[in-house]
Scaffold this motif. Structure first.
Motif, PDB file in Angstrom:
ATOM      1  N   PRO A  36      21.409  50.109  44.741  1.00  0.00           N
ATOM      2  CA  PRO A  36      20.419  49.590  44.493  1.00  0.00           C
ATOM      3  C   PRO A  36      20.245  49.307  42.964  1.00  0.00           C
ATOM      4  O   PRO A  36      20.629  49.540  42.317  1.00  0.00           O
ATOM      5  CB  PRO A  36      19.108  50.746  44.584  1.00  0.00           C
ATOM      6  CG  PRO A  36      20.099  51.549  44.648  1.00  0.00           C
ATOM      7  CD  PRO A  36      21.315  51.512  44.904  1.00  0.00           C
ATOM      8  N   ALA A  37      18.693  48.099  42.823  1.00  0.00           N
ATOM      9  CA  ALA A  37      18.951  47.466  41.285  1.00  0.00           C
ATOM     10  C   ALA A  37      18.060  48.638  40.355  1.00  0.00           C
ATOM     11  O   ALA A  37      17.813  48.811  40.383  1.00  0.00           O
ATOM     12  CB  ALA A  37      18.301  46.685  41.526  1.00  0.00           C
ATOM     13  N   ARG A  57      19.978  55.849  37.398  1.00  0.00           N
ATOM     14  CA  ARG A  57      21.469  56.418  37.887  1.00  0.00           C
ATOM     15  C   ARG A  57      20.244  56.308  39.598  1.00  0.00           C
ATOM     16  O   ARG A  57      20.835  57.339  40.144  1.00  0.00           O
ATOM     17  CB  ARG A  57      22.379  57.149  37.880  1.00  0.00           C
ATOM     18  CG  ARG A  57      23.199  56.338  36.810  1.00  0.00           C
ATOM     19  CD  ARG A  57      24.739  58.138  36.673  1.00  0.00           C
ATOM     20  NE  ARG A  57      24.296  58.444  36.439  1.00  0.00           N
ATOM     21  CZ  ARG A  57      24.122  59.628  35.502  1.00  0.00           C
ATOM     22  NH1 ARG A  57      24.315  58.203  34.096  1.00  0.00           N
ATOM     23  NH2 ARG A  57      24.496  60.423  35.395  1.00  0.00           N
ATOM     24  N   PRO A  58      19.485  55.506  39.668  1.00  0.00           N
ATOM     25  CA  PRO A  58      18.852  55.949  41.013  1.00  0.00           C
ATOM     26  C   PRO A  58      18.899  56.282  42.381  1.00  0.00           C
ATOM     27  O   PRO A  58      18.658  56.966  43.576  1.00  0.00           O
ATOM     28  CB  PRO A  58      17.430  54.933  40.811  1.00  0.00           C
ATOM     29  CG  PRO A  58      18.762  53.720  40.399  1.00  0.00           C
ATOM     30  CD  PRO A  58      18.998  54.282  39.594  1.00  0.00           C
ATOM     31  N   ASN A  59      20.814  55.216  42.202  1.00  0.00           N
ATOM     32  CA  ASN A  59      21.432  56.305  43.546  1.00  0.00           C
ATOM     33  C   ASN A  59      22.482  57.052  43.334  1.00  0.00           C
ATOM     34  O   ASN A  59      23.177  56.482  44.072  1.00  0.00           O
ATOM     35  CB  ASN A  59      22.844  54.266  43.728  1.00  0.00           C
ATOM     36  CG  ASN A  59      23.379  54.371  41.787  1.00  0.00           C
ATOM     37  OD1 ASN A  59      23.190  54.474  41.141  1.00  0.00           O
ATOM     38  ND2 ASN A  59      24.799  54.794  42.503  1.00  0.00           N
ATOM     39  N   THR A  60      22.641  57.867  42.645  1.00  0.00           N
ATOM     40  CA  THR A  60      22.931  59.016  42.483  1.00  0.00           C
ATOM     41  C   THR A  60      21.902  60.092  43.007  1.00  0.00           C
ATOM     42  O   THR A  60      20.975  60.379  42.942  1.00  0.00           O
ATOM     43  CB  THR A  60      23.765  59.452  41.113  1.00  0.00           C
ATOM     44  OG1 THR A  60      24.078  58.401  40.642  1.00  0.00           O
ATOM     45  CG2 THR A  60      23.937  60.630  40.719  1.00  0.00           C
ATOM     46  N   VAL A  61      23.107  61.205  43.919  1.00  0.00           N
ATOM     47  CA  VAL A  61      22.397  62.778  44.386  1.00  0.00           C
ATOM     48  C   VAL A  61      22.696  64.066  43.333  1.00  0.00           C
ATOM     49  O   VAL A  61      22.946  63.575  42.561  1.00  0.00           O
ATOM     50  CB  VAL A  61      22.526  62.366  45.327  1.00  0.00           C
ATOM     51  CG1 VAL A  61      22.736  64.212  45.837  1.00  0.00           C
ATOM     52  CG2 VAL A  61      22.876  61.775  46.704  1.00  0.00           C
ATOM     53  N   GLY A 101      14.919  53.967  45.138  1.00  0.00           N
ATOM     54  CA  GLY A 101      16.123  55.482  45.225  1.00  0.00           C
ATOM     55  C   GLY A 101      17.764  55.613  45.953  1.00  0.00           C
ATOM     56  O   GLY A 101      16.561  54.039  47.187  1.00  0.00           O
ATOM     57  N   VAL A 102      18.514  56.055  45.767  1.00  0.00           N
ATOM     58  CA  VAL A 102      18.583  56.715  46.680  1.00  0.00           C
ATOM     59  C   VAL A 102      18.592  57.214  48.427  1.00  0.00           C
ATOM     60  O   VAL A 102      18.882  55.945  49.524  1.00  0.00           O
ATOM     61  CB  VAL A 102      19.916  58.290  46.005  1.00  0.00           C
ATOM     62  CG1 VAL A 102      19.458  58.933  45.820  1.00  0.00           C
ATOM     63  CG2 VAL A 102      21.282  57.888  47.124  1.00  0.00           C
ATOM     64  N   LEU A 158      20.335  68.580  48.575  1.00  0.00           N
ATOM     65  CA  LEU A 158      20.881  67.555  47.319  1.00  0.00           C
ATOM     66  C   LEU A 158      19.629  67.302  47.337  1.00  0.00           C
ATOM     67  O   LEU A 158      18.599  66.982  47.979  1.00  0.00           O
ATOM     68  CB  LEU A 158      21.641  67.205  47.946  1.00  0.00           C
ATOM     69  CG  LEU A 158      23.311  67.605  48.534  1.00  0.00           C
ATOM     70  CD1 LEU A 158      23.483  66.884  48.796  1.00  0.00           C
ATOM     71  CD2 LEU A 158      23.626  68.305  46.836  1.00  0.00           C
ATOM     72  N   VAL A 159      18.943  66.849  46.416  1.00  0.00           N
ATOM     73  CA  VAL A 159      17.921  65.999  45.529  1.00  0.00           C
ATOM     74  C   VAL A 159      17.904  65.024  45.507  1.00  0.00           C
ATOM     75  O   VAL A 159      19.341  64.324  44.869  1.00  0.00           O
ATOM     76  CB  VAL A 159      16.989  66.869  44.997  1.00  0.00           C
ATOM     77  CG1 VAL A 159      16.464  67.889  45.659  1.00  0.00           C
ATOM     78  CG2 VAL A 159      17.144  67.051  43.173  1.00  0.00           C
ATOM     79  N   GLY A 160      16.946  63.804  45.235  1.00  0.00           N
ATOM     80  CA  GLY A 160      17.266  62.208  45.170  1.00  0.00           C
ATOM     81  C   GLY A 160      16.097  61.354  44.715  1.00  0.00           C
ATOM     82  O   GLY A 160      14.951  61.452  46.036  1.00  0.00           O
TER      83      GLY A 160
END
Length: 258
Positions: A230-231, A101-105, A133-134, A122-124
């Protein structure tokens, strides 16, 4: 996963909790086991900017009552992502979202809630082995950029970026980078990996830290959340589980975490 504590909402971190957060942010992203997808934005060329003149930015808004974050939106980047509450991982770093879930924060849930007094963190991911990634474009943020956080009480905390810095991991002042500038303000820190990717040590050399402060509030939009996508990494489920639970830096699906 370390999600035992849920206190501290709406309050400044003090004592051991604050020390733990600073250490966790420094540790986060140090255990990258795989190389990045290719090359992330040239965050290494972004120099820490000085704090812009107060007259160039809007005045601070009074802090809001406590409410957990739900969605992060940066319209100029086309970013709209769900926010999850995370604690610390077994190694003492801030627990990042899973690699699939690289699009999640991830919000550090033992710290202030976005919109309340103090510096909410907040990190991502900037990228993974197979996808962006996000926070892939986070290093392009500039003073004046608007960042919105939709909260669980239906309000939207509207933040304005005041500065962007690339903070080297070695010998940096964690309190200066992540601590509140003004304890009476509601502030926000967006953090991801940056600098150059060290292929020998399998880690990025710095953190990109975007600092913002509350400048307004509104109501959350009525339409459902449609996060940017993102894919996602395509990896065997077994491998993903190993990387997520080992905490030893075997982020084989991950190119960045900070």
């Amino acid at each position: 996963m370390s999600e035992k504590r849920t206190g501290g909402f709406g309050r400044l971190l003090t004592g051991a909790a604050w020390v733990a957060l600073l250490l966790a942010l420094w540790l986060w992203g140090h255990d990258i086991a795989e190389e990045p997808i290719s090359t992330a934005p040239v965050t290494g060329d972004v120099k820490p900017s000085s704090r812009p003149p107060a007259h160039g930015l809007p005045p601070a808004h009074s802090p809001l009552p406590g409410a957990g974050p739900q969605t992060l939106t940066i319209r100029s980047m086309g970013l709209r992502a769900p926010v999850e509450g995370h604690g610390l991982d077994p190694q003492g770093g801030v627990e990042a979202p899973p690699y699939d879930r690289p699009n999640t924060v991830a919000w550090y849930k033992d710290g202030p809630e976005p919109g309340t007094a103090g510096a909410a963190v907040l990190v991502g991911h900037v990228d993974t082995k197979t996808s962006r990634g996000v926070f892939y474009e986070l290093s392009t943020a500039r003073p004046g950029l608007k960042v919105n956080v939709v909260r669980k009480d239906g309000t939207t905390a509207e933040f304005t970026v005041e500065d962007v810095a690339v903070v080297p991991r070695d010998n940096f002042d964690a309190n200066k980078a992540y601590g509140p500038r003004d304890p009476k303000r509601a502030e926000l820190r967006l953090v991801t990996c940056g600098g150059e990717y060290d292929r020998e040590r399998h880690e990025y050399t710095a953190n990109v830290v975007v600092s913002a402060y509350l400048t307004g509030t509104g109501r959350a939009p009525a339409d459902p959340v449609k996060p940017s996508k993102p894919a996602p990494p395509k990896q065997p489920a077994e491998k993903a589980e190993t990387a997520e639970t080992s905490g030893s830096g075997e982020e084989s699906d991950e190119s960045d975490d900070s």
